[in-house]
Design a protein around this motif. Sequence first.
Motif, PDB file in Angstrom:
ATOM      1  N   ILE A 223      61.122 -43.967  20.747  1.00 44.17           N
ATOM      2  CA  ILE A 223      62.130 -42.983  21.808  1.00 44.17           C
ATOM      3  C   ILE A 223      60.967 -42.141  22.644  1.00 44.17           C
ATOM      4  O   ILE A 223      60.063 -41.787  22.064  1.00 44.17           O
ATOM      5  CB  ILE A 223      62.934 -41.987  21.170  1.00 44.17           C
ATOM      6  CG1 ILE A 223      63.956 -42.913  20.113  1.00 44.17           C
ATOM      7  CG2 ILE A 223      63.545 -41.083  21.725  1.00 44.17           C
ATOM      8  CD1 ILE A 223      64.937 -43.597  21.009  1.00 44.17           C
ATOM      9  N   GLY A 224      61.351 -42.176  24.015  1.00 48.72           N
ATOM     10  CA  GLY A 224      60.459 -41.600  24.755  1.00 48.72           C
ATOM     11  C   GLY A 224      59.232 -42.332  25.486  1.00 48.72           C
ATOM     12  O   GLY A 224      58.335 -41.970  26.476  1.00 48.72           O
TER      13      GLY A 224
ATOM     14  N   ASN B  26      58.731 -42.820  14.437  1.00 44.97           N
ATOM     15  CA  ASN B  26      59.859 -43.197  15.666  1.00 44.97           C
ATOM     16  C   ASN B  26      59.513 -44.281  15.862  1.00 44.97           C
ATOM     17  O   ASN B  26      59.159 -45.067  16.842  1.00 44.97           O
ATOM     18  CB  ASN B  26      58.798 -42.441  16.796  1.00 44.97           C
ATOM     19  CG  ASN B  26      59.785 -42.582  18.091  1.00 44.97           C
ATOM     20  OD1 ASN B  26      60.894 -43.106  18.035  1.00 44.97           O
ATOM     21  ND2 ASN B  26      59.161 -41.951  19.217  1.00 44.97           N
TER      22      ASN B  26
ATOM     23  N   ALA C 158      68.433 -48.338  21.350  1.00 46.41           N
ATOM     24  CA  ALA C 158      67.537 -48.179  22.283  1.00 46.41           C
ATOM     25  C   ALA C 158      66.681 -49.275  22.707  1.00 46.41           C
ATOM     26  O   ALA C 158      65.640 -49.333  23.686  1.00 46.41           O
ATOM     27  CB  ALA C 158      66.165 -47.676  21.045  1.00 46.41           C
TER      28      ALA C 158
ATOM     29  N   THR D  87      61.876 -46.653  16.921  1.00 47.10           N
ATOM     30  CA  THR D  87      62.459 -47.283  18.224  1.00 47.10           C
ATOM     31  C   THR D  87      61.616 -46.779  19.312  1.00 47.10           C
ATOM     32  O   THR D  87      62.122 -47.091  20.453  1.00 47.10           O
ATOM     33  CB  THR D  87      63.930 -46.982  18.329  1.00 47.10           C
ATOM     34  OG1 THR D  87      64.210 -45.517  18.249  1.00 47.10           O
ATOM     35  CG2 THR D  87      64.676 -47.784  17.380  1.00 47.10           C
TER      36      THR D  87
ATOM     37  N   THR E 268      62.828 -45.486  30.537  1.00 47.75           N
ATOM     38  CA  THR E 268      62.454 -44.608  29.515  1.00 47.75           C
ATOM     39  C   THR E 268      63.483 -44.725  28.225  1.00 47.75           C
ATOM     40  O   THR E 268      64.671 -44.756  28.436  1.00 47.75           O
ATOM     41  CB  THR E 268      62.233 -43.058  30.068  1.00 47.75           C
ATOM     42  OG1 THR E 268      61.453 -42.966  31.125  1.00 47.75           O
ATOM     43  CG2 THR E 268      61.835 -42.405  28.958  1.00 47.75           C
ATOM     44  N   VAL E 269      62.983 -45.098  27.191  1.00 49.38           N
ATOM     45  CA  VAL E 269      63.545 -45.461  26.151  1.00 49.38           C
ATOM     46  C   VAL E 269      64.188 -44.057  25.505  1.00 49.38           C
ATOM     47  O   VAL E 269      63.465 -43.041  25.624  1.00 49.38           O
ATOM     48  CB  VAL E 269      62.684 -46.022  24.929  1.00 49.38           C
ATOM     49  CG1 VAL E 269      63.650 -46.145  23.513  1.00 49.38           C
ATOM     50  CG2 VAL E 269      61.846 -47.306  25.267  1.00 49.38           C
ATOM     51  N   SER E 270      65.543 -44.043  25.552  1.00 45.45           N
ATOM     52  CA  SER E 270      66.414 -42.960  25.013  1.00 45.45           C
ATOM     53  C   SER E 270      67.251 -43.332  23.945  1.00 45.45           C
ATOM     54  O   SER E 270      67.908 -44.423  23.960  1.00 45.45           O
ATOM     55  CB  SER E 270      66.836 -42.418  26.263  1.00 45.45           C
ATOM     56  OG  SER E 270      67.691 -41.429  25.959  1.00 45.45           O
ATOM     57  N   ALA E 271      67.600 -42.443  23.115  1.00 43.04           N
ATOM     58  CA  ALA E 271      68.640 -42.650  21.984  1.00 43.04           C
ATOM     59  C   ALA E 271      69.984 -42.224  22.606  1.00 43.04           C
ATOM     60  O   ALA E 271      71.135 -42.669  22.283  1.00 43.04           O
ATOM     61  CB  ALA E 271      68.484 -41.811  21.052  1.00 43.04           C
TER      62      ALA E 271
END
Length: 86
Positions: free
Chosen positions: A13-14, A9, A42, A11, A29-32
């Motif tokens: 994500i989450g 993971n 990201a 980047t 929140t990090v999201s794609a």
Amino acid sequence: IDLLGPPGNPTAIGAEIELLACGQVQRRTVSAARSYQSAMPAQVLFGLGACEQVDEVKVRWPDRRVSVHRDLAVRQRVRLEPAQGS
């Protein structure tokens, strides 16, 4: 802010980011993606207005570890990793 996560993971994500600057807290929140069939970088952006310094950035990583990063300058791209925090 760019988060550098583990190989599975990269980047992060989450991950949840909480930023404190000028007495105000912002959360992201990090999201794609944001919606159906969309994609986005990201990188996480925060609007700081006239603030000249970020007091603290707290990152809750996808594996639930928490790192805290203090006294970051504004108007720059910052790359954070879990091991960097206090």
